[in-house]
Structures are given as C-alpha cells and as structure tokens.
Design an enzyme around this catalytic site. Sequence first.
Site, PDB file in Angstrom:
ATOM      1  N   SER A 191       0.825  -1.208   0.000  1.00  0.00           N
ATOM      2  CA  SER A 191       0.000   0.000   0.000  1.00  0.00           C
ATOM      3  C   SER A 191       0.859   1.257   0.000  1.00  0.00           C
ATOM      4  O   SER A 191       1.706   1.447   0.874  1.00  0.00           O
ATOM      5  CB  SER A 191      -0.911   0.031   1.227  1.00  0.00           C
ATOM      6  OG  SER A 191      -1.861  -0.994   1.175  1.00  0.00           O
ATOM      7  N   HIS A 196      -3.236   0.423  -4.558  1.00  0.00           N
ATOM      8  CA  HIS A 196      -2.727  -0.744  -5.285  1.00  0.00           C
ATOM      9  C   HIS A 196      -3.151  -0.606  -6.749  1.00  0.00           C
ATOM     10  O   HIS A 196      -4.298  -0.872  -7.096  1.00  0.00           O
ATOM     11  CB  HIS A 196      -3.293  -2.043  -4.696  1.00  0.00           C
ATOM     12  CG  HIS A 196      -2.755  -2.381  -3.343  1.00  0.00           C
ATOM     13  ND1 HIS A 196      -1.821  -3.374  -3.141  1.00  0.00           N
ATOM     14  CD2 HIS A 196      -3.002  -1.844  -2.119  1.00  0.00           C
ATOM     15  CE1 HIS A 196      -1.529  -3.446  -1.847  1.00  0.00           C
ATOM     16  NE2 HIS A 196      -2.238  -2.534  -1.214  1.00  0.00           N
ATOM     17  N   HIS A 239      -5.729  -9.417  -1.812  1.00  0.00           N
ATOM     18  CA  HIS A 239      -5.815  -9.706  -0.376  1.00  0.00           C
ATOM     19  C   HIS A 239      -6.943 -10.694  -0.107  1.00  0.00           C
ATOM     20  O   HIS A 239      -7.963 -10.697  -0.795  1.00  0.00           O
ATOM     21  CB  HIS A 239      -6.084  -8.427   0.423  1.00  0.00           C
ATOM     22  CG  HIS A 239      -5.068  -7.352   0.246  1.00  0.00           C
ATOM     23  ND1 HIS A 239      -5.078  -6.495  -0.829  1.00  0.00           N
ATOM     24  CD2 HIS A 239      -4.002  -6.994   1.017  1.00  0.00           C
ATOM     25  CE1 HIS A 239      -4.067  -5.640  -0.717  1.00  0.00           C
ATOM     26  NE2 HIS A 239      -3.401  -5.933   0.392  1.00  0.00           N
ATOM     27  N   GLU A 258     -10.425  -9.201   0.442  1.00  0.00           N
ATOM     28  CA  GLU A 258     -11.198  -8.751  -0.718  1.00  0.00           C
ATOM     29  C   GLU A 258     -12.173  -9.825  -1.207  1.00  0.00           C
ATOM     30  O   GLU A 258     -12.996  -9.562  -2.083  1.00  0.00           O
ATOM     31  CB  GLU A 258     -10.260  -8.365  -1.855  1.00  0.00           C
ATOM     32  CG  GLU A 258      -9.395  -7.150  -1.566  1.00  0.00           C
ATOM     33  CD  GLU A 258      -8.418  -6.873  -2.690  1.00  0.00           C
ATOM     34  OE1 GLU A 258      -8.820  -6.234  -3.672  1.00  0.00           O
ATOM     35  OE2 GLU A 258      -7.249  -7.310  -2.583  1.00  0.00           O
ATOM     36  N   ALA A 315       2.579  -2.064   4.099  1.00  0.00           N
ATOM     37  CA  ALA A 315       2.309  -1.039   5.101  1.00  0.00           C
ATOM     38  C   ALA A 315       1.748  -1.742   6.326  1.00  0.00           C
ATOM     39  O   ALA A 315       0.911  -2.634   6.199  1.00  0.00           O
ATOM     40  CB  ALA A 315       1.310  -0.022   4.557  1.00  0.00           C
ATOM     41  N   MET A 374      -2.225  -7.074   6.955  1.00  0.00           N
ATOM     42  CA  MET A 374      -3.217  -7.959   6.346  1.00  0.00           C
ATOM     43  C   MET A 374      -2.717  -8.593   5.052  1.00  0.00           C
ATOM     44  O   MET A 374      -3.515  -8.935   4.176  1.00  0.00           O
ATOM     45  CB  MET A 374      -4.501  -7.171   6.069  1.00  0.00           C
ATOM     46  CG  MET A 374      -5.047  -6.418   7.264  1.00  0.00           C
ATOM     47  SD  MET A 374      -6.381  -5.271   6.782  1.00  0.00           S
ATOM     48  CE  MET A 374      -6.501  -4.272   8.278  1.00  0.00           C
ATOM     49  N   SER A 375      -1.410  -8.779   4.926  1.00  0.00           N
ATOM     50  CA  SER A 375      -0.869  -9.324   3.684  1.00  0.00           C
ATOM     51  C   SER A 375       0.462 -10.019   3.944  1.00  0.00           C
ATOM     52  O   SER A 375       0.793 -10.355   5.078  1.00  0.00           O
ATOM     53  CB  SER A 375      -0.667  -8.192   2.659  1.00  0.00           C
ATOM     54  OG  SER A 375       0.365  -7.304   3.086  1.00  0.00           O
ATOM     55  N   ASN A 420       1.341   3.661  10.993  1.00  0.00           N
ATOM     56  CA  ASN A 420       0.620   4.174  12.155  1.00  0.00           C
ATOM     57  C   ASN A 420       1.071   3.379  13.370  1.00  0.00           C
ATOM     58  O   ASN A 420       1.583   2.266  13.241  1.00  0.00           O
ATOM     59  CB  ASN A 420      -0.900   4.051  11.979  1.00  0.00           C
ATOM     60  CG  ASN A 420      -1.360   2.606  11.875  1.00  0.00           C
ATOM     61  OD1 ASN A 420      -1.211   1.972  10.826  1.00  0.00           O
ATOM     62  ND2 ASN A 420      -1.897   2.075  12.965  1.00  0.00           N
TER      63      ASN A 420
END
Length: 318
Positions: free
Chosen positions: A39, A72, A96, A99, A126, A232-233, A256
Amino acid sequence: METLASPNAFQRATETALYVRSALPDILQNPKVAIVCGSGLGGLAQAIEPEPKIDLSYSIIPNFPQSTVQGHEGKFVFGLIGPQKLPVALLVGRAHFYEGHTMDLVTFATRVCKVMGVETMIVTNAAGGLNQDYAVGDIVCLNDHLNLAGLVGIHPLRGPNIDDFGVRFPPLSDAYDLDLRRRAHKAWKKLGFDKQKRRLHEGVYAFVAGPTYETRAECRMLRGFGADVVGMSTVPEIVVARHSGISVLAFSLVTNIAVLPAGPRGDDAEIHAMDKVELDKHLSQGKANHEEVLQAGKEAANDMQALVKQILCDIHAP
C-alpha cells in the site's frame, strides 16, 4: 472458483507465465528478482530503468486476481535495475484475502513468478506498529512472522500439495533469508540512512485476515505474542515463495502506531461532563485510517526505493 490449492494451480501459473512472456522482449523474459509493492509503495516501480519497461495491467493477464484496494494500482511491471541491468518483475499492488479472494488466488502471482524463474522475492507492505519503540515512517526488516490466519486453517498450502512447486511440509524457521537481511542493513548504512531520523529495525510481523484494523485488546494480545508490526498481507506470499524455493526479503513500513492502552470506561469520572463530540474525540485518539497509510507510504517511498535498488546492486555486483 477453487477454494483450495490444487494441482491445476501449476498449470494455470504456467499458462499465465507463457502469456506474460509473450508480451515481453527477450531481455525481460526471465526475471531473477520480483518485488511486491505494498500500500502506497507503488513508487518502487520508479527504481527501474525507463527503457525497456513493460507495464501489464492485471485486468488483461489470464487467471490473475484483480486488486480493488486504493493505493494498489494492479499492474505487472518488467524492466532492468542497476548498473548490471538486472531483469526484475514488480507486482504493483496485490490481491488480499479480505477482498474475497481465496488463498490460492492471493498467492497466485507468487507462483507465476516461480514459473518465470524468479529466485529472490522482495516483499513490502504497510503495517501498524505494535512495538512502541517504532515511529511512523520507520522501516522494519522482517525476521519472522505470526500467521494467525494460517494457525486456524486459512492457509495457502491447504489442500493437495503441488509437488511441482515444493514439498508437503516445508519448514519456515528460515523463511527470512539471513544473507539478504545482512545486506539490507549494510545497504542502509552505505546510503547514509543511519544518520537520518527514519530508522531500520528488525522485527516480527503478525498476519491477520482483516479488513478491520485491530482493537486495542487485539493489539495488546499480538504484542504479547511477540509481534512488532501487524498487517493484512505478505505472509501468504512468503509461505508460497518458500514452498517454491524462492529466497525472501521483506520490509514493513510503519504507517501508524497501534493503540495498546485500554480505552476509556463508561464509568470514568473524567468523561462524565463531556458532550458527544468530546467523547468521540477522546475515544478516537490514535485511530488508524487508510489515508494515513497512503501518506506515510508516499513520504517513505524514496528511501524504500533507494534501499531496494542498493540491495539488488550489491547482490549482483560483478
């Protein structure tokens, strides 16, 4: 749609690789390195030479899953990098699990890379920082992971083993190549990045299915398990890469800082006089958002780009 990896995955990956090769000049048809751009990190594609350069949208590539996430772009980019003119493939955007794709599709591009001859994969993402010593914009060179989804059965190697790629029970204690990690730290210093504010760490990545960001309690749990960053990846791709014998180097960009302290309680005296707006502001302190992720990626893109390019130049120096 197939729900499990199957022997057909090798056939489909081969068909896709043949299609992709047909669109490439000879010099780009056998990339030795693949780079997965997470990302906000699509700028890594700028590290390659302007000519020859071929962009192929995922939408025209047979069998390829489509990425639907902001940040993406969804394209396969082929070109040369560094003074040695090393042929590389860049996956600008990924599919992902959250998705709605199966794990077979989430990792399909990795298998295509293997069929095309890729020997080394550099994976970026990210991630939220669980380690409170990290700062937004720091880069983490991964040295291990927690596959939370895999431990409960959402695993990319579930189903019949594909012997054309690898063995039934691949070890993962050596998932993150030590020589490549050593080169990453050397490259960081060679570029003088150790003199700047942004830091390079080593740490553990926790893979969760998403798409919600983690709760405070989940963040504390993951940190207690030893995770330094969460996302998440990446892990499914790494599992399949290692199953296929591809060496892996992985980086997380801290976009973050996760909120670990417990949230305010409804019976806290300090909130009793607050109105609804004040309550919402008080509760939302530290809340993550995707725009924040993309902005941090944009700001770190130049450093990440230079680091990856330097590593590849050092690996393949004459």
